[in-house]
Design an enzyme around this catalytic site. Structure first.
Site, short mmCIF file in Angstrom:
data_model
loop_
_atom_site.label_atom_id
_atom_site.label_comp_id
_atom_site.label_asym_id
_atom_site.label_seq_id
_atom_site.Cartn_x
_atom_site.Cartn_y
_atom_site.Cartn_z
N GLU A 1 7.46 3.61 -1.37
CA GLU A 1 8.65 2.60 -1.07
C GLU A 1 9.83 3.05 -0.42
OE1 GLU A 1 6.55 2.55 -3.55
OE2 GLU A 1 5.55 0.90 -4.06
N GLU B 1 0.58 -0.01 -8.90
CA GLU B 1 1.01 -0.98 -9.96
C GLU B 1 -0.26 -1.80 -10.27
OE1 GLU B 1 4.04 -2.65 -6.88
OE2 GLU B 1 5.45 -2.20 -8.49
N GLY C 1 7.96 -3.72 -6.60
CA GLY C 1 8.19 -4.90 -6.77
C GLY C 1 6.83 -5.84 -7.70
N ALA D 1 -4.07 0.44 -0.32
CA ALA D 1 -2.78 0.91 0.26
C ALA D 1 -1.64 0.14 -0.03
CB ALA D 1 -3.18 0.94 1.94
N LEU E 1 2.35 -4.41 4.22
CA LEU E 1 3.35 -4.45 4.92
C LEU E 1 3.54 -5.33 6.15
CD1 LEU E 1 3.32 -0.39 4.91
CD2 LEU E 1 4.93 -2.00 3.47
C1 1HE Z 1 -2.05 -1.52 6.37
C2 1HE Z 1 -1.55 -0.90 5.09
C3 1HE Z 1 -0.81 -1.59 4.45
C4 1HE Z 1 -3.05 0.45 5.85
N1 1HE Z 1 -0.25 -2.99 4.87
N2 1HE Z 1 -1.68 -3.03 6.66
N3 1HE Z 1 1.93 0.99 1.52
C5 1HE Z 1 2.08 2.17 2.34
O1 1HE Z 1 2.95 2.62 2.73
C6 1HE Z 1 0.70 2.97 2.57
C7 1HE Z 1 0.35 2.77 4.00
N4 1HE Z 1 -0.90 3.08 4.39
C8 1HE Z 1 -1.28 4.39 4.64
O2 1HE Z 1 -0.53 5.39 4.54
C9 1HE Z 1 -2.46 4.56 5.26
O3 1HE Z 1 -3.24 3.49 5.95
C10 1HE Z 1 -3.74 5.19 4.36
C11 1HE Z 1 -3.26 6.67 3.87
C12 1HE Z 1 -3.78 4.25 2.97
C13 1HE Z 1 -5.06 5.00 4.79
O4 1HE Z 1 -5.19 5.92 6.00
P1 1HE Z 1 -6.31 5.77 7.07
O5 1HE Z 1 -6.01 6.77 8.36
O6 1HE Z 1 -7.47 5.64 6.44
O7 1HE Z 1 -6.12 4.26 7.77
P2 1HE Z 1 -5.06 3.65 9.00
O8 1HE Z 1 -5.39 4.11 10.34
O9 1HE Z 1 -3.84 4.06 8.35
O10 1HE Z 1 -5.10 2.08 8.65
C14 1HE Z 1 -6.24 1.14 8.74
C15 1HE Z 1 -5.80 -0.19 9.05
O11 1HE Z 1 -5.16 -0.81 7.76
C16 1HE Z 1 -4.49 -0.22 9.99
O12 1HE Z 1 -4.69 -1.62 10.66
P3 1HE Z 1 -5.16 -1.80 12.13
O13 1HE Z 1 -5.13 -2.92 12.34
O14 1HE Z 1 -4.44 -0.66 13.13
O15 1HE Z 1 -6.64 -1.14 12.24
C17 1HE Z 1 -3.32 -0.18 9.11
O16 1HE Z 1 -2.15 -0.79 9.77
C18 1HE Z 1 -3.81 -1.09 8.12
N5 1HE Z 1 -3.16 -0.63 6.59
N6 1HE Z 1 -2.10 0.19 4.90
C19 1HE Z 1 -0.81 -3.36 5.98
N7 1HE Z 1 -0.18 -0.99 3.28
C20 1HE Z 1 4.97 -5.53 -4.53
S1 1HE Z 1 5.94 -4.13 -3.76
C21 1HE Z 1 5.02 -3.03 -3.61
C22 1HE Z 1 5.45 -2.06 -2.47
C23 1HE Z 1 4.25 -1.26 -1.68
O17 1HE Z 1 3.18 -1.23 -2.02
S2 1HE Z 1 4.93 -0.11 -0.72
C24 1HE Z 1 3.56 1.00 -0.09
C25 1HE Z 1 3.07 0.34 0.89
#
Ligand code: 1HE
Length: 267
Positions: free
Chosen positions: A141, A121, A149, A71, A75
């Site tokens: 992003e 990335e 990044g 993912a 964040l």
């Molecule tokens: C996370 C993250 C994360 C999940 N950071 N905690 N990335 C994103 O914007 C993608 C964000 N994630 C999602 O869109 C979804 O989580 C997924 C489509 C990947 C998966 O969905 P799903 O329904 O299987 O899982 P969920 O219920 O959304 O997430 C399960 C847990 O993982 C939940 O935590 P919990 O404590 O409530 O169980 C979420 O908060 C956690 N989680 N993704 C932190 N990314 C060097 S610069 C790079 C810049 C980027 O990468 S920006 C893109 C960030």
């Protein structure tokens, strides 16, 4: 810096596991409860793994546990960072992913589910990408108010072009596995669950190449591709002569001429 454990791999955080299968190392992102979101310790663990591979490892397979490859950026770690810390954080990702792209051995990434943001990335730093049909790609992003990044501005345009990356970032567009394959995000498209076996098969095949050839493909070819043609042709000639002059090349060519080498057959 991490110290090697009994397995020969450096000590890794709980979010990563490493396994050795002969000449192939398998690195697993193992934080499925957070969808393999990449926090700082994981990024540092990836850097340690690729910079301290045990002797005898000739290729790496990288994949993710659970329903998703990654993912992206964790964040949760982002909110308190100021500008200077943000630059440092991004540079840490660059170091870690450079350790993959310009590492000692080729890396094969096996992709499934979300391959988004920093997950894409990470995948882009590998040399071969295998996508299972569940894989999808996005750069969210824009909607999070941040910017890539982990090297995407450099690596992704070289794979899919600036225009497609702009579309992904501006509109939040996701590509599914088939469309990702069509635009060049993956090299291979396989059925769900078949990616790891395919990755290991390809890594084992890669491991049979002469080390000097793999070195040239990883370190010389990308530099030539970025250089002016005249310098590129010169570097190619030098590399060709170095490879050809090696004992390994001589033995392999002799094998072929004496009917012991493999034939090149259709795919
Ligand atoms: C996370 C993250 C994360 C999940 N950071 N905690 N990335 C994103 O914007 C993608 C964000 N994630 C999602 O869109 C979804 O989580 C997924 C489509 C990947 C998966 O969905 P799903 O329904 O299987 O899982 P969920 O219920 O959304 O997430 C399960 C847990 O993982 C939940 O935590 P919990 O404590 O409530 O169980 C979420 O908060 C956690 N989680 N993704 C932190 N990314 C060097 S610069 C790079 C810049 C980027 O990468 S920006 C893109 C960030």
């Amino acid at each position: 810096m991490a110290t090697p454990s009994k397995s020969g791999f450096p000590k890794l955080p709980a979010s990563l596991t490493a396994e050795r299968r002969g000449e192939v190392a398998i690195l697993t992102l193992k934080r499925p409860q957070k969808r393999n979101a990449l926090d700082d310790v994981t990024i540092l663990g990836i850097e340690a793994f690729f910079t301290m591979l045990p002797a005898g490892i000739k290729a790496v397979v990288l994949h993710g546990a659970g329903e998703h490859f990654s993912a992206g950026l964790d964040l949760g770690e982002l909110t308190e960072r100021n500008v200077a810390a943000g630059v440092e954080h991004s540079r840490m990702w660059h170091r870690a992913f450079d350790a993959i792209q310009f590492g000692r051995v080729p890396a094969v990434a096996v992709l499934h589910g979300a391959v988004v943001g920093g997950g894409l990335e990470l995948a882009a730093a590998a040399h071969i990408r295998i996508a299972e049909r569940s894989a999808y790609y996005a750069l969210p992003e824009g909607s999070r108010g941040i910017y890539v990044g982990g090297g995407a501005s450099v690596r992704l345009p070289r794979l899919i072009g600036v225009a497609r990356m702009q579309d992904m970032m501006l509109t939040g567009r996701s590509y599914d596995a088939a469309d990702g394959q069509a635009i060049g995000l993956s090299h291979y498209l396989v059925e769900p669950g078949a990616g790891l076996a395919k990755g290991i098969t390809l890594a084992e095949r890669i491991a049979t190449n002469a080390p000097l050839t793999n070195f040239a493909v990883l370190h010389v070819l990308p530099r030539i591709a970025e250089s002016d043609p005249a310098s590129g042709y010169l570097a190619e000639s030098l590399m060709a002569a170095i490879a050809q002059g090696s004992d390994e090349a001589k033995a392999r060519l002799k094998d072929f001429l004496e009917k012991r080498g493999n034939k090149v057959l259709p795919g």
